[in-house]
Design a protein around this motif. Sequence first.
Motif, PDB file in Angstrom:
ATOM      1  N   ARG A  71       0.829  -1.218   0.000  1.00 38.82           N
ATOM      2  CA  ARG A  71       0.000   0.000   0.000  1.00 38.82           C
ATOM      3  C   ARG A  71       0.857   1.260   0.000  1.00 38.82           C
ATOM      4  N   LEU A  72       1.931   1.233   0.760  1.00 35.34           N
ATOM      5  CA  LEU A  72       2.859   2.358   0.785  1.00 35.34           C
ATOM      6  C   LEU A  72       3.429   2.606  -0.614  1.00 35.34           C
ATOM      7  N   LEU A  73       3.880   1.550  -1.273  1.00 37.46           N
ATOM      8  CA  LEU A  73       4.477   1.690  -2.604  1.00 37.46           C
ATOM      9  C   LEU A  73       3.451   2.161  -3.630  1.00 37.46           C
ATOM     10  N   ILE A  74       2.239   1.675  -3.537  1.00 35.54           N
ATOM     11  CA  ILE A  74       1.178   2.128  -4.451  1.00 35.54           C
ATOM     12  C   ILE A  74       0.903   3.610  -4.229  1.00 35.54           C
ATOM     13  N   ASP A  75       0.852   4.012  -2.982  1.00 36.77           N
ATOM     14  CA  ASP A  75       0.623   5.407  -2.641  1.00 36.77           C
ATOM     15  C   ASP A  75       1.750   6.305  -3.151  1.00 36.77           C
ATOM     16  N   ALA A  76       2.963   5.783  -3.201  1.00 42.93           N
ATOM     17  CA  ALA A  76       4.128   6.575  -3.612  1.00 42.93           C
ATOM     18  C   ALA A  76       4.105   6.913  -5.102  1.00 42.93           C
ATOM     19  N   ARG A  77       3.363   6.164  -5.869  1.00 42.32           N
ATOM     20  CA  ARG A  77       3.264   6.368  -7.322  1.00 42.32           C
ATOM     21  C   ARG A  77       4.622   6.225  -7.986  1.00 42.32           C
ATOM     22  N   GLY A  78       4.771   6.812  -9.169  1.00 42.96           N
ATOM     23  CA  GLY A  78       6.023   6.738  -9.913  1.00 42.96           C
ATOM     24  C   GLY A  78       6.487   5.303 -10.083  1.00 42.96           C
ATOM     25  N   PRO A  79       7.795   5.090 -10.019  1.00 40.51           N
ATOM     26  CA  PRO A  79       8.333   3.740 -10.243  1.00 40.51           C
ATOM     27  C   PRO A  79       8.013   2.765  -9.105  1.00 40.51           C
ATOM     28  N   TRP A  80       7.586   3.272  -7.958  1.00 35.23           N
ATOM     29  CA  TRP A  80       7.259   2.408  -6.826  1.00 35.23           C
ATOM     30  C   TRP A  80       5.904   1.733  -6.992  1.00 35.23           C
ATOM     31  N   ARG A  81       4.973   2.398  -7.669  1.00 32.11           N
ATOM     32  CA  ARG A  81       3.597   1.901  -7.792  1.00 32.11           C
ATOM     33  C   ARG A  81       3.505   0.499  -8.413  1.00 32.11           C
ATOM     34  N   PRO A  82       4.180   0.229  -9.556  1.00 35.03           N
ATOM     35  CA  PRO A  82       4.074  -1.128 -10.131  1.00 35.03           C
ATOM     36  C   PRO A  82       4.566  -2.216  -9.168  1.00 35.03           C
ATOM     37  N   LEU A  83       5.612  -1.914  -8.408  1.00 34.49           N
ATOM     38  CA  LEU A  83       6.103  -2.887  -7.438  1.00 34.49           C
ATOM     39  C   LEU A  83       5.044  -3.153  -6.370  1.00 34.49           C
ATOM     40  N   GLY A  84       4.400  -2.108  -5.883  1.00 36.40           N
ATOM     41  CA  GLY A  84       3.339  -2.275  -4.895  1.00 36.40           C
ATOM     42  C   GLY A  84       2.175  -3.087  -5.431  1.00 36.40           C
ATOM     43  N   LEU A  85       1.800  -2.835  -6.668  1.00 31.94           N
ATOM     44  CA  LEU A  85       0.710  -3.591  -7.291  1.00 31.94           C
ATOM     45  C   LEU A  85       1.094  -5.058  -7.454  1.00 31.94           C
ATOM     46  N   LEU A  86       2.347  -5.316  -7.807  1.00 32.00           N
ATOM     47  CA  LEU A  86       2.829  -6.686  -7.988  1.00 32.00           C
ATOM     48  C   LEU A  86       2.777  -7.458  -6.673  1.00 32.00           C
ATOM     49  N   ILE A  87       3.146  -6.797  -5.588  1.00 31.27           N
ATOM     50  CA  ILE A  87       3.156  -7.447  -4.272  1.00 31.27           C
ATOM     51  C   ILE A  87       1.749  -7.868  -3.838  1.00 31.27           C
ATOM     52  N   ARG A  88       0.740  -7.316  -4.437  1.00 29.72           N
ATOM     53  CA  ARG A  88      -0.645  -7.625  -4.031  1.00 29.72           C
ATOM     54  C   ARG A  88      -1.194  -8.901  -4.656  1.00 29.72           C
ATOM     55  N   VAL A  89      -0.528  -9.441  -5.674  1.00 25.34           N
ATOM     56  CA  VAL A  89      -1.089 -10.607  -6.382  1.00 25.34           C
ATOM     57  C   VAL A  89      -0.224 -11.856  -6.189  1.00 25.34           C
ATOM     58  N   PRO A  90      -0.902 -13.016  -6.059  1.00 26.33           N
ATOM     59  CA  PRO A  90      -0.152 -14.272  -5.963  1.00 26.33           C
ATOM     60  C   PRO A  90       0.577 -14.531  -7.284  1.00 26.33           C
ATOM     61  N   PRO A  91       1.704 -15.141  -7.287  1.00 23.65           N
ATOM     62  CA  PRO A  91       2.473 -15.700  -6.174  1.00 23.65           C
ATOM     63  C   PRO A  91       3.382 -14.675  -5.498  1.00 23.65           C
ATOM     64  N   PHE A  92       3.439 -13.452  -6.036  1.00 24.84           N
ATOM     65  CA  PHE A  92       4.305 -12.423  -5.456  1.00 24.84           C
ATOM     66  C   PHE A  92       3.847 -12.041  -4.056  1.00 24.84           C
ATOM     67  N   ARG A  93       2.554 -12.091  -3.823  1.00 25.19           N
ATOM     68  CA  ARG A  93       2.003 -11.801  -2.498  1.00 25.19           C
ATOM     69  C   ARG A  93       2.579 -12.768  -1.464  1.00 25.19           C
ATOM     70  N   TRP A  94       2.619 -14.044  -1.841  1.00 21.77           N
ATOM     71  CA  TRP A  94       3.140 -15.067  -0.925  1.00 21.77           C
ATOM     72  C   TRP A  94       4.643 -14.895  -0.708  1.00 21.77           C
ATOM     73  N   LEU A  95       5.348 -14.590  -1.775  1.00 19.32           N
ATOM     74  CA  LEU A  95       6.786 -14.361  -1.674  1.00 19.32           C
ATOM     75  C   LEU A  95       7.072 -13.156  -0.774  1.00 19.32           C
ATOM     76  N   ALA A  96       6.328 -12.076  -0.978  1.00 18.59           N
ATOM     77  CA  ALA A  96       6.515 -10.869  -0.157  1.00 18.59           C
ATOM     78  C   ALA A  96       6.230 -11.165   1.313  1.00 18.59           C
TER      79      ALA A  96
END
Length: 132
Positions: A71-96
Amino acid sequence: MGRPVLLYDGDCGFCTTSVGFLERHIPTTAEVTPYQFADLKALGTTAARADREVLWVEEDRIFGGAQAIARLLIDARGPWRPLGLLIRVPPFRWLAAGVYHLVTVNRHRLPGGTPACALPAADRPGSGKATG
């Protein structure tokens, strides 16, 4: 509550160092505050939960651990936003979640960490609650 709140453990050296990095490199609209200085009841959480994991508090929802970071990364926008969105979906969610767990159990060994970071909040020096 107008803007989100990011709660972290202000007694943990690693957490405080991480927040310093955040404040220098990751823009956020959130109020970043140690849970020890927050009105946890008004935010809808407890000290026990805030001691266990970083929390992202929105008006109607609380995210903990890796999902708070997402959520922090999504809120930060810019290059951080895609990483935050990725962390929200499996299997990246589980890895995170796994990486977050490894960090939390080893935070006293990480840069900025101190042996006190390994102790429960009530047992840390200066807490006034140690039963030792």
